[in-house]
Design a protein around this motif. Structure first.
Motif, PDB file in Angstrom:
ATOM      1  N   SER A 849     -15.050 -18.809  50.348  1.00 22.17           N
ATOM      2  CA  SER A 849     -14.676 -17.555  50.219  1.00 22.17           C
ATOM      3  C   SER A 849     -12.953 -17.480  50.374  1.00 22.17           C
ATOM      4  CB  SER A 849     -14.589 -17.086  52.004  1.00 22.17           C
ATOM      5  OG  SER A 849     -13.213 -17.291  52.357  1.00 22.17           O
ATOM      6  N   CYS A 850     -12.004 -18.605  50.036  1.00 22.41           N
ATOM      7  CA  CYS A 850     -10.821 -18.411  48.885  1.00 22.41           C
ATOM      8  C   CYS A 850     -11.556 -18.897  47.606  1.00 22.41           C
ATOM      9  CB  CYS A 850     -10.360 -19.909  49.852  1.00 22.41           C
ATOM     10  SG  CYS A 850      -8.900 -20.124  48.781  1.00 22.41           S
ATOM     11  N   VAL A 851     -12.398 -19.397  47.448  1.00 21.39           N
ATOM     12  CA  VAL A 851     -12.874 -19.777  45.617  1.00 21.39           C
ATOM     13  C   VAL A 851     -13.292 -18.636  45.233  1.00 21.39           C
ATOM     14  CG1 VAL A 851     -14.408 -20.481  43.966  1.00 21.39           C
ATOM     15  CG2 VAL A 851     -12.982 -22.490  45.686  1.00 21.39           C
ATOM     16  N   VAL A 852     -14.068 -17.700  45.876  1.00 27.46           N
ATOM     17  CA  VAL A 852     -14.395 -16.524  45.478  1.00 27.46           C
ATOM     18  C   VAL A 852     -13.528 -15.608  45.089  1.00 27.46           C
ATOM     19  CG1 VAL A 852     -16.077 -14.392  46.080  1.00 27.46           C
ATOM     20  CG2 VAL A 852     -16.869 -16.997  46.707  1.00 27.46           C
ATOM     21  N   HIS A 853     -12.484 -14.963  46.166  1.00 26.17           N
ATOM     22  CA  HIS A 853     -11.429 -14.896  45.996  1.00 26.17           C
ATOM     23  C   HIS A 853     -10.054 -14.604  44.808  1.00 26.17           C
ATOM     24  CE1 HIS A 853     -12.216 -12.972  50.022  1.00 26.17           C
ATOM     25  NE2 HIS A 853     -12.452 -11.568  49.135  1.00 26.17           N
ATOM     26  N   LEU A 854      -9.958 -16.133  45.059  1.00 17.60           N
ATOM     27  CA  LEU A 854      -9.491 -17.206  43.866  1.00 17.60           C
ATOM     28  C   LEU A 854     -10.181 -16.790  42.179  1.00 17.60           C
ATOM     29  CD1 LEU A 854      -6.908 -18.915  43.078  1.00 17.60           C
ATOM     30  CD2 LEU A 854      -8.543 -20.190  42.896  1.00 17.60           C
ATOM     31  N   LEU A 855     -11.161 -16.698  41.958  1.00 15.06           N
ATOM     32  CA  LEU A 855     -11.793 -15.824  40.628  1.00 15.06           C
ATOM     33  C   LEU A 855     -11.815 -14.756  40.523  1.00 15.06           C
ATOM     34  CD1 LEU A 855     -15.313 -18.514  41.417  1.00 15.06           C
ATOM     35  CD2 LEU A 855     -13.310 -19.542  39.752  1.00 15.06           C
ATOM     36  N   TYR A 856     -11.847 -13.651  42.104  1.00 16.64           N
ATOM     37  CA  TYR A 856     -11.699 -12.381  41.155  1.00 16.64           C
ATOM     38  C   TYR A 856     -10.645 -12.240  40.904  1.00 16.64           C
ATOM     39  CZ  TYR A 856     -11.678  -7.316  42.420  1.00 16.64           C
ATOM     40  OH  TYR A 856     -11.228  -6.293  42.793  1.00 16.64           O
ATOM     41  N   ILE A 857      -9.744 -12.889  41.219  1.00 15.34           N
ATOM     42  CA  ILE A 857      -7.918 -12.847  40.877  1.00 15.34           C
ATOM     43  C   ILE A 857      -7.511 -13.136  39.608  1.00 15.34           C
ATOM     44  CG2 ILE A 857      -5.550 -12.949  40.927  1.00 15.34           C
ATOM     45  CD1 ILE A 857      -6.017 -13.371  44.157  1.00 15.34           C
ATOM     46  N   MET A 858      -8.595 -14.455  39.008  1.00 15.11           N
ATOM     47  CA  MET A 858      -8.377 -14.687  37.636  1.00 15.11           C
ATOM     48  C   MET A 858      -8.969 -13.783  36.460  1.00 15.11           C
ATOM     49  SD  MET A 858      -8.610 -19.062  38.132  1.00 15.11           S
ATOM     50  CE  MET A 858      -7.786 -20.135  38.602  1.00 15.11           C
ATOM     51  N   ARG A 859     -10.197 -13.585  37.196  1.00 14.84           N
ATOM     52  CA  ARG A 859     -11.302 -12.581  36.328  1.00 14.84           C
ATOM     53  C   ARG A 859     -10.255 -11.168  36.279  1.00 14.84           C
ATOM     54  NH1 ARG A 859     -15.977 -14.162  39.223  1.00 14.84           N
ATOM     55  NH2 ARG A 859     -15.492 -11.880  40.230  1.00 14.84           N
ATOM     56  N   LEU A 860      -9.868 -10.149  37.543  1.00 10.55           N
ATOM     57  CA  LEU A 860      -9.057  -9.185  37.349  1.00 10.55           C
ATOM     58  C   LEU A 860      -7.232  -9.579  36.512  1.00 10.55           C
ATOM     59  CD1 LEU A 860      -8.777  -6.218  38.324  1.00 10.55           C
ATOM     60  CD2 LEU A 860      -8.031  -7.455  40.212  1.00 10.55           C
ATOM     61  N   GLY A 861      -6.844 -10.678  35.989  1.00  6.37           N
ATOM     62  CA  GLY A 861      -5.945 -11.041  35.881  1.00  6.37           C
ATOM     63  C   GLY A 861      -4.366 -10.389  37.033  1.00  6.37           C
ATOM     64  N   ARG A 862      -4.312 -10.320  38.316  1.00  8.83           N
ATOM     65  CA  ARG A 862      -3.400  -9.451  39.043  1.00  8.83           C
ATOM     66  C   ARG A 862      -3.878  -9.432  40.506  1.00  8.83           C
ATOM     67  NH1 ARG A 862      -4.204  -4.756  40.261  1.00  8.83           N
ATOM     68  NH2 ARG A 862      -5.353  -3.224  38.851  1.00  8.83           N
TER      69      ARG A 862
END
Length: 976
Positions: A849-862
């Motif tokens: 779950s941490c990796v998924v949220h990390l990738l989401y933040i990367m894609r969102l840019g913030r």
């Protein structure tokens, strides 16, 4: 004599020869009446009718013997009924009025007394005018002692006809009997007369009117003669009961006081063990008399000089009889304006006794209130607002001993406004009241005829009662105006009579005290005396004294009314006295209020038991009287009690019991909160003064450790100036003492330690430490759009890369995205490391779950304002991961964690996780914000205490306390 002889003898009563009739009468008295059934034989042979007819004959010798026989026969009820049917009243009264022979007068009076035991016959005798004849017979003149004795007895028996008492008083019957007290009593016959007189006075004085009391008391010599006989053992009880009966009349009390009756009563009660005081007539009469004497100022002074004050207090403190307690309390209330007596009562422990009784009341009636929603009290919110707007004014008025009227009304806009307050003693206010009253009545009014009576919050004016004479109209005590009892109203105490058929009624009133619940704004009632009226009983008085009493004639072996050397007093019947608990608590609080107004300090007011009992009364009693809170306010703002209040944990108790609502949206809780804040405000004012500053400084430096601990915990509640807080908590090591208490957790300090979290919170508020902002008003569109970070997590990108986690799961992502957002991934995947050539990279110590949220933040840019599906554990792991891979947004994520997860139930867990993650800058930031939340957030005292307990039970207890006290120390040292 056989039956035939009896019949023949009785037949001779019809003879026309006076000598035969006389001889027959003598034979009847000597022979027939001496037998056991002699009276029955006379009655069965209908000889009573002949005897009644003989009364019409003018022969004195015959009348003498006939009256003797009828007197003996009428000792029995059946005979009295029969002679009544024969019309005995008229000839008997005629004999009494027309024949002056002493023996005939004596026997006629005796017969009247025996007949008067029948109520209807007594009424008929009254109507025939028997009283005037008896009054003449009782007068000191040529009549013998025996005749006067029989006349006194007859008057006593005829007193049972209540409707005829006024006629007896008009003929001075009671006065004639009272005059006999002044005659010498040396011989046996004289002593028997004295017994009869005192016995009659006891009956006359039972619930007597003003007119009757005046006839007994108006001759001072007679009253002195009565009181001088109290030392005789066989007369003492009757005299005491007579005094008690007379004391129900205000003017009689004044005369009795002058005659030294107060000292007699005090002497009789001295030495009594009130723990085991029996409810006998005499004991109850003594207690009632002493309490009644306290109604006039002149008698109150006599009570004080005679040593009666400790006795009244002992009765109230020790007696197991509720009736005695109530009487003693009302008596104590009359000394409320007597400064000297109050000082003596205080030395005897008045405050301790009052508090003990108030505590008993709370134990019986007290319970935690149920929630009272504001909608059930439509005016509650408005009244509370009005109370706040006038709090300072009320506090200023509270210390004044002047009375005021406080009426509140609404203006056109619906807001409350207060009318002007007046002193009741103000000449202008009195003049206006008189003018209004006169205008309403349409008639002039004299100043002396206006009397104010306190009835709730209104003023009633009635005409002042009439007085006996100029010598008694002197204003002995201002309370006389309000305590005067009308002649026809039954007294509020028990009066006494020696009667079996009509036992004395206990007349203690159950009416509410004039110090009523409606008197919320006035600290004193609008009168001089706190007990201002004589309440009447709920029961009607029984008519008549139906006493079956046998009497013997004093001479010629005739039976007459005799009395043993020790009078038999009828024991008190079981009477339930209606004691008004509301009135008692009002009087207790009124006395305590008066004591709190005294200029000299009263140490018992500032002891732990007094303070806590008043708090118990306010918090546990339904509809507590507001005077209790005012008493506490006066105590806490008195400089003399300042240190004692602090050392007895009063400030801590007020905050925990009054300022911490137990219900949400509860009117009663709001009222308690208002009271608590008002009390704390008063203590704050004292502590901010030079006196308070000096006292706190001295004891923080010089007192033993127990006092210093108490002050260290209390100071944040009552000191708000940063300068003083810095001195007490830093220079005098108050903050170190608090930290030591939390670290040591000593059992003996457990109660004190429970208040430390709130104390630190109060300190934080004074230092303007703000809690973190927790609102979520600006959420990102991803929180409301239904998008999840997990969407697209398994998509195969063009430049794909698989991240293999510790649990074996894979997450597909884009290598370019990782390199673009993270310098660590860029070096790993684009550099000379072996991961640069691999299609799968292993990530250790990172959850899915941490990796998924990390990738989401990367894609969102913030970092968005909200991350759906994120929990606290993943959020803290994500914060470390962002820092580990140097992904921007740690500060935003830290704010998101604080805003989204910082709650009372999670704060200790969050602090522990942040401590475990080391000294990362963002972890330290969150840890600081959790400390600010613990200190400054608007949470309940219970939640804050639980948080401190959880923090001290973690693996970093000392670190948590260090952070808390380090933040406070920084704020104390800051120039602002």
């Amino acid at each position: 004599m056989n039956e035939t002889d009896v019949n023949n003898t009785l037949l001779k009563l019809k003879s026309n020869a006076n000598s035969v009739v006389y001889d027959t009468l003598v034979l009847i008295r000597k022979k027939i009446l001496q037998t056991e059934c002699g009276v029955k034989l006379i009655r069965e042979r209908r000889a009573l009718e002949d005897l009644v007819n003989i009364l019409h004959k003018p022969n004195e010798k015959i009348l003498d013997v006939t009256l003797s026989i009828l007197g003996n026969c009428c000792l029995e009820h059946e005979s009295r009924v029969e002679v009544a049917n024969y019309g005995i009243a008229a000839p008997l009264v005629a004999v009494l009025h027309n024949i002056n022979r002493d023996s005939i007068q004596c026997r006629a009076c005796r017969l009247v007394g025996n007949l008067a035991q029948n109520y209807n016959l007594a009424l008929e005798l009254h109507e025939k005018g028997v009283i005037s004849g008896l009054v003449v017979a009782a007068d000191v003149g040529e009549n013998s002692i025996a005749t006067r004795q029989m006349a006194v007895r007859a008057l006593r028996m005829l007193w049972s006809v209540q409707s005829q008492r006024s006629n007896m008083l008009e003929l001075n019957a009671v006065h004639k009997v009272a005059k006999l007290l002044a005659t010498p009593y040396e011989s046996k016959e004289e002593r028997e007369l004295l017994n009869a007189v005192i016995k009659a006075l006891v009956v006359f004085s039972y619930q007597c009117s003003e007119h009757c009391a005046r006839q007994i008391c108006e001759r001072g010599s007679d009253l002195h003669s009565l009181l001088s006989l109290v030392d005789q053992v066989h007369l003492k009880d009757s005299i005491i009961i007579c005094i008690s009966n007379l004391c129900h009349n205000a003017n009689a009390r004044l005369i009795l006081g002058i005659a030294n009756a107060v000292r007699i009563v005090v002497k009789e009660l001295t030495g009594h063990n009130f723990n085991t005081l029996a409810t006998t007539d005499v004991c109850s009469a003594l207690v009632s008399t002493l309490c009644l004497f306290s109604r006039e100022s002149v008698n109150r002074a006599k009570i004080r000089r005679a040593g009666g004050l400790p006795i009244i207090l002992a009765i109230y403190r020790d007696s197991p009889v509720d009736i005695y307690k109530s009487r003693a309390l009302h008596a104590l209330a009359h000394f409320i304006y007597d400064e000297i007596s109050l000082q003596e009562l205080l030395k005897e422990g008045l405050v301790e006794v009052l508090i003990s009784r108030l505590n008993d009341f709370v134990k019986v009636k007290g319970k935690v209130h149920s929630v009272i929603p504001p909608e059930s009290r439509p005016n509650a919110k408005r009244s509370r607002t009005h109370q706040h707007s006038h709090k300072s004014e009320n506090d200023d008025m509270d210390d004044s001993s002047n009375f005021r009227i406080n009426k509140e009304e609404c203006d056109d806009s619906g807001n409350w406004k207060a009318t002007k307050r007046f002193r009741l003693s103000s000449p202008s206010f009195v003049a206006v009241q008189k003018e209004n009253w006169s205008r309403e009545k349409g008639s002039p009014i004299s100043p002396s005829s206006l009397e104010f009576k306190h009835t709730g919050s209104m003023l009633d004016h009635t005409s002042s009662p009439s007085r006996w004479s100029d010598s008694l109209t002197a204003d002995w005590s201002p309370s006389n105006l309000s305590c005067q009892m009308s002649p026809d109203s039954p007294p509020p105490y028990k009066t006494w009579a020696l009667s079996a058929a009509s036992p004395p009624h206990d007349m203690m009133s159950g009416a509410s005290s004039p110090l009523s619940h409606s008197s919320t704004d006035c600290d004193w009632p609008e009168m001089y005396s706190p007990v201002c009226h004589d309440a009447s009983s709920d029961e009607e008085l029984e008519e008549g004294i139906h006493e079956e009493e046998k009497a013997e004639e004093p001479a010629n072996s005739d039976k007459c009314d005799s009395r043993s050397s020790s009078p038999e007093l009828q024991p008190v019947s079981t009477v339930c006295e209606n004691v008004n608990a509301g009135s008692d608590q009002s009087l207790i609080l009124n006395l305590l209020s008066r004591v709190s107004h005294m200029e000299t300090p009263v140490e018992d007011l500032a002891v732990h038991n007094t303070l806590i009992t008043l708090l118990d009364y306010i918090t546990l009693t339904q509809n507590p009287l507001p005077r209790a809170a005012r008493v506490l306010r006066r105590i806490v703002r008195n400089h003399n009690y300042f240190l004692k209040i602090l050392t007895h944990q009063f400030v801590l108790s007020v905050h925990s019991r009054l300022c911490q609502p137990i219900h949400q949206h509860c009117v009663q809780c709001d009222k308690l909160d208002d009271i608590g804040r008002s009390l704390l405000t008063q203590v704050i004012l004292v502590s901010s003064s030079g006196y308070g500053e000096g006292e706190l400084s001295h004891h923080m430096l010089k007192s033993d450790m127990a006092v210093r601990r108490m002050l260290a915990v209390t100071i944040p509640y009552i000191v708000k100036k940063p300068r003083l807080l810095k001195r007490f908590l830093l220079e005098y090591r108050g903050l170190d003492i608090l930290q030591e208490l939390l670290c040591q957790k000593r059992t003996e300090e457990a109660t004190l330690m429970e208040h430390i979290p709130d104390s630190l919170s109060m300190l934080a508020a004074s230092l303007k430490i703000s809690p973190p902002q927790l609102n979520t008003a600006h959420e990102d569109e991803t929180c409301s759009g239904g998008f999840s970070p997990y969407d697209g997590a398994s998509e195969e990108p063009d430049d794909g890369l698989s991240l293999i986690l510790d649990d074996g799961s894979k997450v597909s992502t884009n290598k370019n995205l990782l390199c673009l957002c993270s310098p660590v991934f860029d070096a790993m995947l684009q550099g000379s490391f072996m991961e640069s050539s691999q299609q799968s990279v292993r990530l250790q110590h990172v959850s899915y779950s941490c990796v998924v949220h990390l990738l989401y933040i990367m894609r969102l840019g913030r970092v968005p304002h909200c991350l759906p599906g994120l929990n606290l554990s993943t959020a803290m792991e994500l914060l470390v991961t962002l820092d580990k891979f140097l992904v921007p947004g740690c500060d935003q994520l830290a704010e998101l964690i604080i805003r989204q997860f910082l709650k009372p139930k999670t704060v200790s867990c969050m602090y522990q996780h942040m401590s475990e993650m080391g000294n990362l800058i963002y972890c330290n930031y969150i840890r600081t914000r959790t400390v600010e939340f613990i200190l400054a957030a608007e949470i309940t005292s219970k939640d804050r205490l639980n948080i401190f307990n959880e923090l001290t039970e973690t693996v970093y207890p000392h670190q948590a306390l260090e952070d808390v006290f380090h933040l406070l120390q920084e704020k104390l040292l800051s120039p602002n």
